[in-house]
Design a protein around this motif. Structure first.
Motif, PDB file in Angstrom:
ATOM      1  N   LEU A 420       0.560   1.476 -11.381  1.00 35.71           N
ATOM      2  CA  LEU A 420       1.394   1.759 -12.061  1.00 35.71           C
ATOM      3  C   LEU A 420       2.265   2.525 -11.161  1.00 35.71           C
ATOM      4  O   LEU A 420       1.589   3.776 -10.125  1.00 35.71           O
ATOM      5  CB  LEU A 420       1.729   2.661 -13.053  1.00 35.71           C
ATOM      6  CG  LEU A 420       3.244   3.650 -13.512  1.00 35.71           C
ATOM      7  CD1 LEU A 420       4.303   2.179 -13.683  1.00 35.71           C
ATOM      8  CD2 LEU A 420       3.415   4.676 -14.181  1.00 35.71           C
ATOM      9  N   VAL A 421       2.209   2.283 -10.322  1.00 33.49           N
ATOM     10  CA  VAL A 421       3.356   1.963  -8.605  1.00 33.49           C
ATOM     11  C   VAL A 421       3.883   3.385  -9.303  1.00 33.49           C
ATOM     12  O   VAL A 421       4.820   3.134  -8.881  1.00 33.49           O
ATOM     13  CB  VAL A 421       3.568   1.307  -8.184  1.00 33.49           C
ATOM     14  CG1 VAL A 421       4.419   0.965  -6.255  1.00 33.49           C
ATOM     15  CG2 VAL A 421       3.040  -0.031  -7.783  1.00 33.49           C
ATOM     16  N   GLU A 422       3.772   4.156  -7.914  1.00 33.95           N
ATOM     17  CA  GLU A 422       4.298   5.716  -8.087  1.00 33.95           C
ATOM     18  C   GLU A 422       5.304   5.938  -6.291  1.00 33.95           C
ATOM     19  O   GLU A 422       6.248   6.738  -6.221  1.00 33.95           O
ATOM     20  CB  GLU A 422       3.534   6.221  -7.989  1.00 33.95           C
ATOM     21  CG  GLU A 422       3.390   6.722  -9.678  1.00 33.95           C
ATOM     22  CD  GLU A 422       2.436   7.861 -10.127  1.00 33.95           C
ATOM     23  OE1 GLU A 422       2.456   9.024 -10.990  1.00 33.95           O
ATOM     24  OE2 GLU A 422       1.201   8.355  -9.401  1.00 33.95           O
ATOM     25  N   SER A 423       4.421   5.361  -5.116  1.00 34.67           N
ATOM     26  CA  SER A 423       5.421   5.902  -3.895  1.00 34.67           C
ATOM     27  C   SER A 423       4.875   4.523  -2.934  1.00 34.67           C
ATOM     28  O   SER A 423       3.753   3.178  -3.188  1.00 34.67           O
ATOM     29  CB  SER A 423       4.464   6.416  -3.596  1.00 34.67           C
ATOM     30  OG  SER A 423       3.098   6.805  -3.154  1.00 34.67           O
ATOM     31  N   VAL A 424       6.120   4.390  -2.420  1.00 34.68           N
ATOM     32  CA  VAL A 424       5.606   3.651  -1.320  1.00 34.68           C
ATOM     33  C   VAL A 424       5.890   3.903   0.039  1.00 34.68           C
ATOM     34  O   VAL A 424       7.418   4.580   0.486  1.00 34.68           O
ATOM     35  CB  VAL A 424       6.853   2.175  -1.174  1.00 34.68           C
ATOM     36  CG1 VAL A 424       6.383   1.383  -0.451  1.00 34.68           C
ATOM     37  CG2 VAL A 424       6.525   1.653  -2.778  1.00 34.68           C
ATOM     38  N   GLY A 425       5.632   3.667   1.407  1.00 31.71           N
ATOM     39  CA  GLY A 425       5.229   4.575   2.514  1.00 31.71           C
ATOM     40  C   GLY A 425       5.494   5.904   2.133  1.00 31.71           C
ATOM     41  O   GLY A 425       5.706   6.682   3.121  1.00 31.71           O
ATOM     42  N   SER A 426       4.039   5.579   1.177  1.00 29.95           N
ATOM     43  CA  SER A 426       3.689   7.612   1.232  1.00 29.95           C
ATOM     44  C   SER A 426       2.760   7.965   2.128  1.00 29.95           C
ATOM     45  O   SER A 426       2.175   7.370   3.102  1.00 29.95           O
ATOM     46  CB  SER A 426       2.273   7.660   0.243  1.00 29.95           C
ATOM     47  OG  SER A 426       1.421   6.666   0.245  1.00 29.95           O
ATOM     48  N   ASP A 427       2.379   9.597   2.448  1.00 32.73           N
ATOM     49  CA  ASP A 427       1.379  10.095   3.661  1.00 32.73           C
ATOM     50  C   ASP A 427       1.952   8.967   4.916  1.00 32.73           C
ATOM     51  O   ASP A 427       1.839   9.047   6.211  1.00 32.73           O
ATOM     52  CB  ASP A 427       0.568   9.166   3.538  1.00 32.73           C
ATOM     53  CG  ASP A 427      -0.298  10.209   2.176  1.00 32.73           C
ATOM     54  OD1 ASP A 427      -0.121  11.190   2.017  1.00 32.73           O
ATOM     55  OD2 ASP A 427      -1.663   9.697   1.905  1.00 32.73           O
ATOM     56  N   GLY A 428       3.357   9.016   5.534  1.00 35.42           N
ATOM     57  CA  GLY A 428       4.145   8.428   6.702  1.00 35.42           C
ATOM     58  C   GLY A 428       3.478   7.091   7.019  1.00 35.42           C
ATOM     59  O   GLY A 428       4.117   6.574   8.009  1.00 35.42           O
ATOM     60  N   VAL A 429       2.629   6.471   5.975  1.00 35.51           N
ATOM     61  CA  VAL A 429       2.193   5.256   6.689  1.00 35.51           C
ATOM     62  C   VAL A 429       3.228   4.212   5.780  1.00 35.51           C
ATOM     63  O   VAL A 429       3.334   4.191   4.149  1.00 35.51           O
ATOM     64  CB  VAL A 429       0.660   4.679   5.822  1.00 35.51           C
ATOM     65  CG1 VAL A 429       0.505   3.427   5.997  1.00 35.51           C
ATOM     66  CG2 VAL A 429      -0.208   5.686   6.197  1.00 35.51           C
ATOM     67  N   GLU A 430       4.162   3.313   6.528  1.00 31.50           N
ATOM     68  CA  GLU A 430       5.096   2.402   6.043  1.00 31.50           C
ATOM     69  C   GLU A 430       4.605   1.601   5.328  1.00 31.50           C
ATOM     70  O   GLU A 430       3.444   0.754   5.412  1.00 31.50           O
ATOM     71  CB  GLU A 430       5.959   2.139   7.367  1.00 31.50           C
ATOM     72  CG  GLU A 430       6.686   0.939   7.027  1.00 31.50           C
ATOM     73  CD  GLU A 430       8.118   0.219   8.535  1.00 31.50           C
ATOM     74  OE1 GLU A 430       8.481  -0.424   7.881  1.00 31.50           O
ATOM     75  OE2 GLU A 430       7.408   0.836   9.424  1.00 31.50           O
TER      76      GLU A 430
END
Length: 485
Positions: A420-430
């Motif tokens: 289940l995808v919960e974030s895109v571009g997390s931890d500053g990684v585009e």
């Protein structure tokens, strides 16, 4: 008037905060995300262990500083720390404008308005909330007392709730504070167990199940809020239904929850090993849409220590339980917590725990060093270990489980997982896509990063695990034919 709700502690507190937010919005408050933008800051505190208490106090002090530098006019404490200590907390923390208990929740909007207006709120004197209801579970009627997260008797029109309810369908006094695709859903509140180290029942009260119709209605509402995963929470989910006359209610309700349109998966948390019956294991392992995930509160493995904890079990019974789970679902996720350095714990007891952890092969194990909790039986025990010894044992077991959990993650390389995808571009990684596989519970069980994925938040992605980083997984999406996409 604007208000920011700051939540500390567990997923149960998240539900309580969203109920408070719904009541506040219904009462005319405007909800804002950041405390510095709010006229009033409501801090939902945690009172579980010493570190959580300190975090709560530090958060209240930081919010109080905003009264000097920002627009904030009042800082108010609610939640477990406020309920547990009441007037004592108010006396020791004058920076907070008010300390509100659970009984203040139904009128929270009026309470906040009066506090901002300068009226003095007299905090309650803490008492044992277990005494508010009969000892016999089936004789309990909680309608006359305030049960956080149980706003079932408070139904409101859509106009009164604002953003908190759909234009049609179920009405629930709850306002989402998190935009993610997972939401905790409360099954019950309180606990009837008498674990000697735990103070939670004294301030959360006796165990009270929510009616299945109310749980289902709230689940249906959450589905309208783009929720894909329901995270069923309580102090003890294995007791659900015992006060309603049917201990098998959870088994019968799980298929109904999983069948709600828009809900992709259902996860059950907080299972007591001694109460985890075969029918519930089967329901969690075999019901389509329910993830095979077992959050088992072992706490220790030595039978001697467990008896002093007022709990039941030993390595043989615990390993048998895990064997029965894995016979039905070989890839099931299993997590637990253990307490190290309990009064009277010997070197042999510690070795028994370590041997069990090695044999159990759990995905995640939380390790806590023992500390006295106010008002608990264990605080009166002899055989206390000194702080340095507790710390040394905790560090030893923590190092062991980190190695064991990393090994368990490596065993999942080559497995096909549903993420289940919960974030895109997390931890500053585009472009980095991150979520959770079925065996990973929210917040505490690690994550799965999807390499090369173009998925969006809320998507369910089938992927193959190709590498690990501690308990975290790295996976590559598969196409419909099972090939790398």
């Amino acid at each position: 008037m604007s208000v920011a709700v700051v939540t500390l502690g567990c997923a149960r507190n998240e539900v309580d905060s969203e109920e408070l937010a719904g009541r506040l919005e219904a009462g005319g408050f405007v909800l804002v995300d950041e405390p510095e933008d709010a006229d009033t800051v409501l801090v939902n505190t945690c009172g579980f262990v010493e570190a959580a208490k300190k975090d709560s106090v530090d958060t209240l002090l930081a919010a109080a500083d905003l009264k000097e530098t920002g627009k904030t006019q009042a800082v108010v404490a609610v939640g477990c720390l406020a309920e547990r200590y009441g007037k004592d907390l108010a006396e020791s923390l004058p920076e907070a404008d008010a300390i509100l208990g659970f009984d203040d929740y139904p009128d929270i909007a009026a309470k906040l308005r009066s506090i901002v207006a300068g009226e003095v709120h007299h905090p309650h004197t803490p008492s044992d909330r277990r005494r508010l209801l009969p000892i016999s579970p089936v004789d309990r009627d909680a309608s006359a007392i305030s049960m956080p997260g149980h706003a079932d008797n408070l139904r409101a029109d859509t106009a009164e709730i604002g953003q908190g309810a759909p234009a049609t369908g179920p009405r629930v006094v709850r306002r989402r504070l998190d935009a993610g695709p997972m939401a905790p859903l409360k099954l019950a509140s309180g606990c009837d167990r008498r674990c000697s180290f735990c103070a939670i029942p004294s301030f959360r009260g006796s165990f009270v199940s929510r009616r299945p119709s109310d749980v289902l209605q709230e689940a249906q509402w959450l589905a309208t809020q783009d929720i894909k995963e329901l995270f069923l929470v309580s102090e003890n989910s294995t007791s659900y239904g015992k006060d309603l006359g049917d201990l098998r209610l959870l088994e019968t309700m799980l298929p109904e929850l999983a069948a709600i349109e828009g809900i992709a998966r259902v996860r059950v948390s907080y299972l007591q090993p001694a109460e985890t019956r075969p029918g519930l294991i089967e329901a969690i392992a075999d019901t389509p849409g329910v993830v095979p995930y077992f959050d088992l509160s072992f706490q220790h493995a030595s039978a001697t220590v467990l008896r002093r904890m007022r709990r039941f079990g030993d390595p043989e019974s615990f390993l048998d339980l895990l064997a029965r789970i894995r016979k039905l679902s070989p890839l099931a996720g299993v997590r637990s917590n253990v307490i190290v350095g309990f009064p009277g714990e010997t070197e042999d007891d510690l070795q028994t725990l370590c041997d069990f952890l090695e044999a159990a092969r759990m995905d995640v194990t939380g390790v806590f060093g023992y500390s006295d909790e106010d008002g608990t039986e264990a605080a009166t025990y002899d055989g206390k270990l000194d702080d340095d010894e507790v710390r040394a044992r905790t560090e030893h077991v923590t190092a062991l489980v980190e190695e064991l959990n990393a090994q368990r993650a490596e065993e999942r390389i080559g497995e096909t997982v549903s993420v289940l995808v919960e974030s895109v571009g997390s931890d500053g990684v585009e472009g980095r896509v991150e979520g959770r596989a079925e065996h990973q519970g929210p917040e505490v069980d690690g994550t799965t990063t999807l390499d090369g994925s173009q998925a969006r938040v809320g998507d369910l992605v089938t992927a193959e695990v190709i590498a690990t980083d501690g308990v975290d997984l790295i996976a590559v999406p598969l196409d419909n034919d099972g090939d790398h996409s």
